[in-house]
Design an enzyme around this catalytic site. Structure first.
Site, short mmCIF file in Angstrom:
data_model
loop_
_atom_site.label_atom_id
_atom_site.label_comp_id
_atom_site.label_asym_id
_atom_site.label_seq_id
_atom_site.Cartn_x
_atom_site.Cartn_y
_atom_site.Cartn_z
N ASP A 67 -17.39 1.61 -8.82
CA ASP A 67 -15.93 1.44 -8.85
C ASP A 67 -15.27 2.76 -8.47
O ASP A 67 -15.70 3.81 -8.95
CB ASP A 67 -15.49 1.03 -10.27
N HIS A 70 -8.86 4.62 -2.17
CA HIS A 70 -8.92 4.18 -3.57
C HIS A 70 -10.33 3.78 -4.01
O HIS A 70 -10.58 3.63 -5.19
CB HIS A 70 -7.97 3.00 -3.78
O1 F6P Z 1 -8.80 -0.76 -4.83
C1 F6P Z 1 -9.26 -1.52 -3.80
C2 F6P Z 1 -8.37 -2.69 -3.44
O2 F6P Z 1 -8.63 -3.24 -2.21
C3 F6P Z 1 -6.93 -2.30 -3.44
O3 F6P Z 1 -6.49 -1.92 -2.18
C4 F6P Z 1 -6.29 -3.50 -4.04
O4 F6P Z 1 -5.39 -3.07 -5.01
C5 F6P Z 1 -7.37 -4.25 -4.80
O5 F6P Z 1 -8.57 -3.73 -4.36
C6 F6P Z 1 -7.22 -5.76 -4.64
O6 F6P Z 1 -7.80 -6.23 -3.47
P1 F6P Z 1 -7.13 -7.25 -2.47
O7 F6P Z 1 -5.89 -6.60 -1.94
O8 F6P Z 1 -8.16 -7.47 -1.42
O9 F6P Z 1 -6.82 -8.46 -3.26
#
Ligand code: F6P
Length: 479
Positions: free
Chosen positions: A382, A173
């Site tokens: 991003d 992602h």
């Molecule tokens: O898109 C990157 C990401 O780590 C996703 O896996 C997740 O939706 C988002 O950022 C939020 O991050 P975290 O799970 O570390 O709170």
């Protein structure tokens, strides 16, 4: 809500479709009085995947958001959830450490300095192995398993070793970095091998897929041909771009609800009915370019280029990774910056910047998107940025404008946004003014084009195109 009544304890389910992600779609939260509540997990991954799972059914393997939780699989909101336990030490070393203080900054163009610590790597291996074990126990014979994101890059290989009968996909992602940066990683080879356990490795943009293919060719001496890689165990792995999308129709419908419209009016009214309302919505992360954006607005207000009597700027910053030092520092920096600008330029009841360090449910987000005139999405780096797409989906009357960083994956598709280099503060100020002063006719023309893009390429199309490619048998050699 306390322990939800709609959850039933279940025997470990098996499923023909399994998603494996660091987080479950719901986080378990301990309240000060000892009770627990569940809330939607933060971030774009969960927002994007909920509708995919609701359409495909199946099981979701992930961490329930708090350390040391030994939870049985359960059903929530129609989804089979299979919790993976992380201890407090693993949380510190695997999640906050290797995932978010090594890989995250490295993959985001080293905006922050990545730390390379061997004990963090050991925890990453250990936890990836646990996710693979859990997924292997849940997947039916011949099932499709779709592994998500940078926290779990070793899972495809670990899972294939246990279950060669599975079809395994992986989707990243976040950006996949240029080879020069990836090569800094002391554990670059096991990461590449981990990903190659998949049949299909998906990236947000073609550049990421190309970086990966180049790395497996140069570092692992594997034969590659266009988007195909021949592995040492004579499998063909495909690596390609699948820019992630949103459930555009659902967002549009939410925005059209009378209560959303009411709330949007109320928001504007509470802000003093400004002529122009700017909006920023981000996780509080150093990749999002918040200090640069706030500084640009501070200067625009201070120089009289936008009038705080007629213009308001609302910045929502969702709390994130609060125990990681760089995130704490960022929060303090932004508090100070906003405080100074509002202190210098605000008047009673009318701060130029309304800064909210909180998260909102989707209904409130839709109201904010409707209330705003111009959305400002200016990350330094991003993977995609789904907030930009959500804003577009909520512009039911084709009005308003999107100011978008060139360094967000979304800029690859949303060409009709007002694109900007967020490192260039003067350029950013100019772009904000361009967007504000452009004619309503141009706004509508651009917004219509953006909406076409977002509605034609929605989350179902994204998931179907990935899953169709994943199900395809590898081509014979030489074809
Ligand atoms: O898109 C990157 C990401 O780590 C996703 O896996 C997740 O939706 C988002 O950022 C939020 O991050 P975290 O799970 O570390 O709170």
């Amino acid at each position: 809500m306390t322990e939800p009544a709609h959850q039933k304890r279940k025997r470990p389910p098996t499923a023909s479709f399994v998603v494996v992600a660091n987080r479950l779609p719901v986080d378990r939260v301990e309240n000060p009085d000892g009770t627990t509540t569940w809330r939607t997990s933060p971030g774009g991954l969960v927002a994007a995947f909920q509708p995919v799972m609701h359409r495909h059914g199946g099981a979701w393997v992930g961490w329930p958001g708090a350390p040391g939780e030994e939870l049985e699989p359960f059903v929530d909101n129609g989804l089979q959830l299979v919790p993976v336990t992380l201890s407090a030490r693993e949380l510190e070393e695997y999640y906050e450490g290797f995932s978010n203080a090594t890989l995250w900054p490295l993959y985001h163009d080293v905006i922050a300095h990545p730390e390379f610590r061997r004990e963090w790597w050991d925890a990453y291996v250990e936890v990836n192995d646990r996710f693979a074990e859990r997924a292997a126990g849940v997947a039916e014979q011949g099932a499709t398993v779709w592994v998500q994101d940078y926290q779990l890059q070793l899972v495809p290989h670990m899972l294939r070793e246990r279950r060669p009968d599975l079809r395994i996909g992986f989707f990243l992602h976040i950006p996949f970095p240029p080879t020069e940066l990836f090569n800094q990683l002391p554990w670059r080879l096991p990461i590449l091998r981990g990903l190659l356990g998949a049949d299909l490795v998906g990236f947000q943009l073609p550049g990421g897929a190309q970086n990966f293919i180049r790395l497996v060719r140069t570092r692992l001496n594997l034969e590659t041909r266009r988007d195909r890689i021949q592995t040492v165990d004579r499998r063909t792995v495909m690596a390609a771009a699948y820019p992630i999308a949103i459930d555009a129709k659902a967002m549009h419908e939410l925005a059209l609800r009378p209560e959303t419209e009411e709330r949007a009016k109320e928001i504007r009214h509470n802000l003093g009915d400004p002529q122009t309302l700017f909006l920023g919505v981000d996780r509080l992360d150093y990749t999002k370019g918040l200090p640069e954006r706030i500084r640009a607005f501070g200067e625009l207000f201070a120089e009289g280029l936008i009038d705080p009597e007629r213009v308001a700027f609302v910045q929502v910053a969702t709390p994130s990774r609060e125990r990681v030092e760089q995130y704490r520092q960022l929060r303090d920096d932004i508090d100070r910056l906003v405080g100074r600008i509002n202190g210098d330029l605000g008047r009673l009841g009318r701060p130029p910047i309304t800064y909210l360090h909180t998260s909102f449910p989707q209904t409130e987000m839709a109201a904010l998107y409707r209330a705003a005139d111009i959305m400002v999405v200016t990350p330094l780096r991003d993977g995609m940025n789904l907030v930009a797409k959500e804003f577009v989906a909520c512009r039911t009357e084709d009005q308003g404008a999107l100011v978008l960083s060139e360094f967000a994956g979304a800029a690859y598709e949303l060409r009709q946004a007002y694109l900007v280099n967020p490192y260039d503060i003067d350029g950013l100020k100019e772009r904000v003014l361009d967007a504000m002063n452009d004619s309503p006719r141009n706004h509508v023309r651009r917004m219509k084009a953006l909406r076409r893009q977002v509605f034609e390429n929605d989350i179902d199309k994204w998931a179907n195109s990935f899953l169709t490619d994943l199900e395809q048998p590898a081509p014979e050699e030489g074809t």
